[in-house]
Design a protein around this motif. Structure first.
Motif, PDB file in Angstrom:
ATOM      1  N   SER A   1       3.631  15.560  15.750  1.00  0.00           N
ATOM      2  CA  SER A   1       4.579  15.951  14.691  1.00  0.00           C
ATOM      3  C   SER A   1       5.490  14.816  14.227  1.00  0.00           C
ATOM      4  CB  SER A   1       5.424  17.145  15.147  1.00  0.00           C
ATOM      5  OG  SER A   1       4.603  18.260  15.406  1.00  0.00           O
ATOM      6  N   SER A   2       4.982  13.595  14.250  1.00  0.00           N
ATOM      7  CA  SER A   2       5.764  12.452  13.784  1.00  0.00           C
ATOM      8  C   SER A   2       5.432  12.117  12.330  1.00  0.00           C
ATOM      9  CB  SER A   2       5.487  11.222  14.652  1.00  0.00           C
ATOM     10  OG  SER A   2       5.912  11.426  15.976  1.00  0.00           O
ATOM     11  N   LEU A   3       6.277  11.285  11.724  1.00  0.00           N
ATOM     12  CA  LEU A   3       6.009  10.729  10.408  1.00  0.00           C
ATOM     13  C   LEU A   3       5.397   9.342  10.601  1.00  0.00           C
ATOM     14  CD1 LEU A   3       9.361  11.540   8.552  1.00  0.00           C
ATOM     15  CD2 LEU A   3       7.211  12.815   8.416  1.00  0.00           C
ATOM     16  N   VAL A   4       4.355   9.034   9.845  1.00  0.00           N
ATOM     17  CA  VAL A   4       3.710   7.724   9.931  1.00  0.00           C
ATOM     18  C   VAL A   4       3.688   7.094   8.548  1.00  0.00           C
ATOM     19  CG1 VAL A   4       1.565   6.485  10.428  1.00  0.00           C
ATOM     20  CG2 VAL A   4       2.294   8.352  11.925  1.00  0.00           C
ATOM     21  N   ASN A   5       4.255   5.902   8.434  1.00  0.00           N
ATOM     22  CA  ASN A   5       4.311   5.191   7.152  1.00  0.00           C
ATOM     23  C   ASN A   5       3.167   4.179   7.066  1.00  0.00           C
ATOM     24  OD1 ASN A   5       5.150   4.088   4.694  1.00  0.00           O
ATOM     25  ND2 ASN A   5       6.571   2.668   5.686  1.00  0.00           N
ATOM     26  N   VAL A   6       2.396   4.255   5.985  1.00  0.00           N
ATOM     27  CA  VAL A   6       1.228   3.394   5.795  1.00  0.00           C
ATOM     28  C   VAL A   6       1.284   2.731   4.418  1.00  0.00           C
ATOM     29  CG1 VAL A   6      -1.300   3.319   5.793  1.00  0.00           C
ATOM     30  CG2 VAL A   6      -0.119   5.039   7.160  1.00  0.00           C
ATOM     31  N   SER A   7       0.841   1.482   4.354  1.00  0.00           N
ATOM     32  CA  SER A   7       0.670   0.793   3.066  1.00  0.00           C
ATOM     33  C   SER A   7      -0.827   0.686   2.797  1.00  0.00           C
ATOM     34  CB  SER A   7       1.297  -0.608   3.110  1.00  0.00           C
ATOM     35  OG  SER A   7       2.673  -0.531   3.348  1.00  0.00           O
ATOM     36  N   PRO A   8      -1.392   1.593   1.997  1.00  0.00           N
ATOM     37  CA  PRO A   8      -2.851   1.600   1.771  1.00  0.00           C
ATOM     38  C   PRO A   8      -3.391   0.314   1.159  1.00  0.00           C
ATOM     39  CG  PRO A   8      -1.864   3.653   1.010  1.00  0.00           C
ATOM     40  CD  PRO A   8      -0.739   2.711   1.304  1.00  0.00           C
ATOM     41  N   GLU A   9      -2.534  -0.451   0.473  1.00  0.00           N
ATOM     42  CA  GLU A   9      -2.981  -1.719  -0.092  1.00  0.00           C
ATOM     43  C   GLU A   9      -3.216  -2.764   1.004  1.00  0.00           C
ATOM     44  OE1 GLU A   9      -1.016  -2.516  -4.288  1.00  0.00           O
ATOM     45  OE2 GLU A   9       0.489  -1.764  -2.886  1.00  0.00           O
ATOM     46  N   ALA A  10      -2.592  -2.552   2.170  1.00  0.00           N
ATOM     47  CA  ALA A  10      -2.750  -3.397   3.360  1.00  0.00           C
ATOM     48  C   ALA A  10      -2.051  -4.748   3.266  1.00  0.00           C
ATOM     49  CB  ALA A  10      -4.222  -3.605   3.706  1.00  0.00           C
ATOM     50  N   LYS A  11      -1.654  -5.146   2.081  1.00  0.00           N
ATOM     51  CA  LYS A  11      -0.914  -6.394   1.922  1.00  0.00           C
ATOM     52  C   LYS A  11      -0.081  -6.303   0.655  1.00  0.00           C
ATOM     53  CE  LYS A  11      -4.888  -8.602  -0.360  1.00  0.00           C
ATOM     54  NZ  LYS A  11      -5.832  -9.732  -0.308  1.00  0.00           N
ATOM     55  N   ARG A  12       0.857  -7.228   0.514  1.00  0.00           N
ATOM     56  CA  ARG A  12       1.715  -7.215  -0.662  1.00  0.00           C
ATOM     57  C   ARG A  12       0.931  -7.594  -1.918  1.00  0.00           C
ATOM     58  NH1 ARG A  12       6.805 -10.629   1.453  1.00  0.00           N
ATOM     59  NH2 ARG A  12       5.623 -10.834   3.386  1.00  0.00           N
ATOM     60  N   ASN A  13       1.280  -6.942  -2.995  1.00  0.00           N
ATOM     61  CA  ASN A  13       0.560  -7.122  -4.255  1.00  0.00           C
ATOM     62  C   ASN A  13       1.234  -8.198  -5.113  1.00  0.00           C
ATOM     63  OD1 ASN A  13      -0.881  -6.881  -6.617  1.00  0.00           O
ATOM     64  ND2 ASN A  13      -0.255  -4.790  -7.069  1.00  0.00           N
ATOM     65  N   TYR A  14       0.583  -9.371  -5.206  1.00  0.00           N
ATOM     66  CA  TYR A  14       1.102 -10.456  -6.033  1.00  0.00           C
ATOM     67  C   TYR A  14       0.278 -10.629  -7.309  1.00  0.00           C
ATOM     68  CZ  TYR A  14       3.575 -11.835  -1.748  1.00  0.00           C
ATOM     69  OH  TYR A  14       4.381 -11.855  -0.637  1.00  0.00           O
ATOM     70  N   THR A  15      -0.581  -9.675  -7.613  1.00  0.00           N
ATOM     71  CA  THR A  15      -1.501  -9.793  -8.741  1.00  0.00           C
ATOM     72  C   THR A  15      -0.940  -9.101  -9.983  1.00  0.00           C
ATOM     73  OG1 THR A  15      -2.740  -7.735  -8.397  1.00  0.00           O
ATOM     74  CG2 THR A  15      -3.350  -9.620  -7.027  1.00  0.00           C
ATOM     75  N   ASP A  16      -1.723  -9.160 -11.073  1.00  0.00           N
ATOM     76  CA  ASP A  16      -1.321  -8.458 -12.286  1.00  0.00           C
ATOM     77  C   ASP A  16      -1.868  -7.032 -12.317  1.00  0.00           C
ATOM     78  OD1 ASP A  16      -3.993  -9.006 -12.655  1.00  0.00           O
ATOM     79  OD2 ASP A  16      -3.770  -9.942 -14.619  1.00  0.00           O
ATOM     80  N   GLN A  17      -2.492  -6.612 -11.216  1.00  0.00           N
ATOM     81  CA  GLN A  17      -2.963  -5.234 -11.094  1.00  0.00           C
ATOM     82  C   GLN A  17      -1.796  -4.328 -10.687  1.00  0.00           C
ATOM     83  OE1 GLN A  17      -5.965  -3.910 -11.763  1.00  0.00           O
ATOM     84  NE2 GLN A  17      -6.806  -5.901 -12.380  1.00  0.00           N
ATOM     85  N   LEU A  18      -1.771  -3.135 -11.222  1.00  0.00           N
ATOM     86  CA  LEU A  18      -0.722  -2.191 -10.848  1.00  0.00           C
ATOM     87  C   LEU A  18      -0.771  -1.893  -9.357  1.00  0.00           C
ATOM     88  CD1 LEU A  18       1.562  -0.399 -12.032  1.00  0.00           C
ATOM     89  CD2 LEU A  18      -0.126   1.441 -12.204  1.00  0.00           C
ATOM     90  N   LEU A  19      -1.995  -1.720  -8.849  1.00  0.00           N
ATOM     91  CA  LEU A  19      -2.211  -1.475  -7.423  1.00  0.00           C
ATOM     92  C   LEU A  19      -3.453  -2.222  -6.967  1.00  0.00           C
ATOM     93  CD1 LEU A  19      -1.640   2.385  -7.076  1.00  0.00           C
ATOM     94  CD2 LEU A  19      -0.302   0.631  -5.908  1.00  0.00           C
ATOM     95  N   LEU A  20      -3.440  -2.658  -5.721  1.00  0.00           N
ATOM     96  CA  LEU A  20      -4.645  -3.219  -5.119  1.00  0.00           C
ATOM     97  C   LEU A  20      -5.537  -2.074  -4.650  1.00  0.00           C
ATOM     98  CD1 LEU A  20      -3.015  -6.013  -2.894  1.00  0.00           C
ATOM     99  CD2 LEU A  20      -4.094  -6.283  -5.141  1.00  0.00           C
TER     100      LEU A  20
END
Length: 219
Positions: free
Chosen positions: A109-128
């Motif tokens: 019953s915990s909260l788990v925070n995930v970044s689905p992109e897996a890395k920071r987005n430095y591109t011109d794409q809205l999302l990786l």
């Protein structure tokens, strides 16, 4: 999370929360979508190293964050280990240990925070393109995913950062690719609705389905 980790986590949040408010004057929208009890995956875009702290201050609950393994092995690793973060090897195609730890936390019953992109987005794409971790966690445990979008810039005393939480995505009756597709498009929509216009104009957007089809053609 162990009680000792929980105490360290809450102690660190007690320190970082007022500093975060002083420096960045955060705007938080939709925090009521974070469940007050029970397990849930919290997943969103990744633009800055401070993103996990921003998520942490949005709820009184303890949040288990997936963090790259290098942070656990670095000179400040004792802080990450003490706060109960889950190490992930970004250089590996699969992270069974991290997935197992996250699933265990969700079942407890915990909260788990995930970044689905897996890395920071430095591109011109809205999302990786998204990894499947968040979708698999939700699929295996039956817990919802709470999507979020972080917009603005972390410029102390100069700009404000904003986080917007969307409606829960429930996994019932869906396959992992369907959950991931819905998560990707939900976060993209939150970004399009909240990102400053001048920044959004320079971003390209591809739906998850379009990206998947293009990837299949080139593979």
């Amino acid at each position: 999370m162990k009680s000792s980790n929980s105490l360290i986590y809450k102690g660190l949040r007690l320190i970082f929360k007022p500093l975060f408010y002083i420096l960045f004057r955060p705007v938080i929208v939709g925090r009521e979508n974070i469940p007050k009890s029970g397990g849930a995956v919290i997943a969103g875009n990744h633009k800055h190293a401070l993103d996990p702290i921003f998520v942490d201050i949005c709820t009184k609950r303890v949040v288990c964050t997936l963090a790259k393994k290098e942070l656990h092995d670095g000179k400040f690793g004792f802080l990450f280990r003490g706060a109960g973060t889950i190490p992930v090897d970004l250089h590996s195609a699969h992270n069974p240990a991290a997935l197992k730890a996250a699933v265990k936390a969700l079942k407890e019953s915990s909260l788990v925070n995930v970044s689905p992109e897996a890395k920071r987005n430095y591109t011109d794409q809205l999302l990786l393109p998204f990894k499947y971790g968040a979708a698999v966690m939700s699929y295996r445990t039956g817990v919802p995913i709470i999507p979020y979008a972080i917009t603005g810039n972390y410029r102390p005393f100069r700009e404000r950062v904003k986080i917007t939480f969307g409606k829960p995505i429930f996994p019932s009756g869906k396959e992992t690719h369907e959950i991931n597709n819905e998560l990707y498009d939900s976060i993209a929509q939150l970004l399009r609705e909240n990102m400053p216009r001048e920044e959004l104009e320079h971003k390209k957007f591809t739906t998850f389905e379009e990206w998947s089809n293009d990837n299949e053609k080139t593979s």
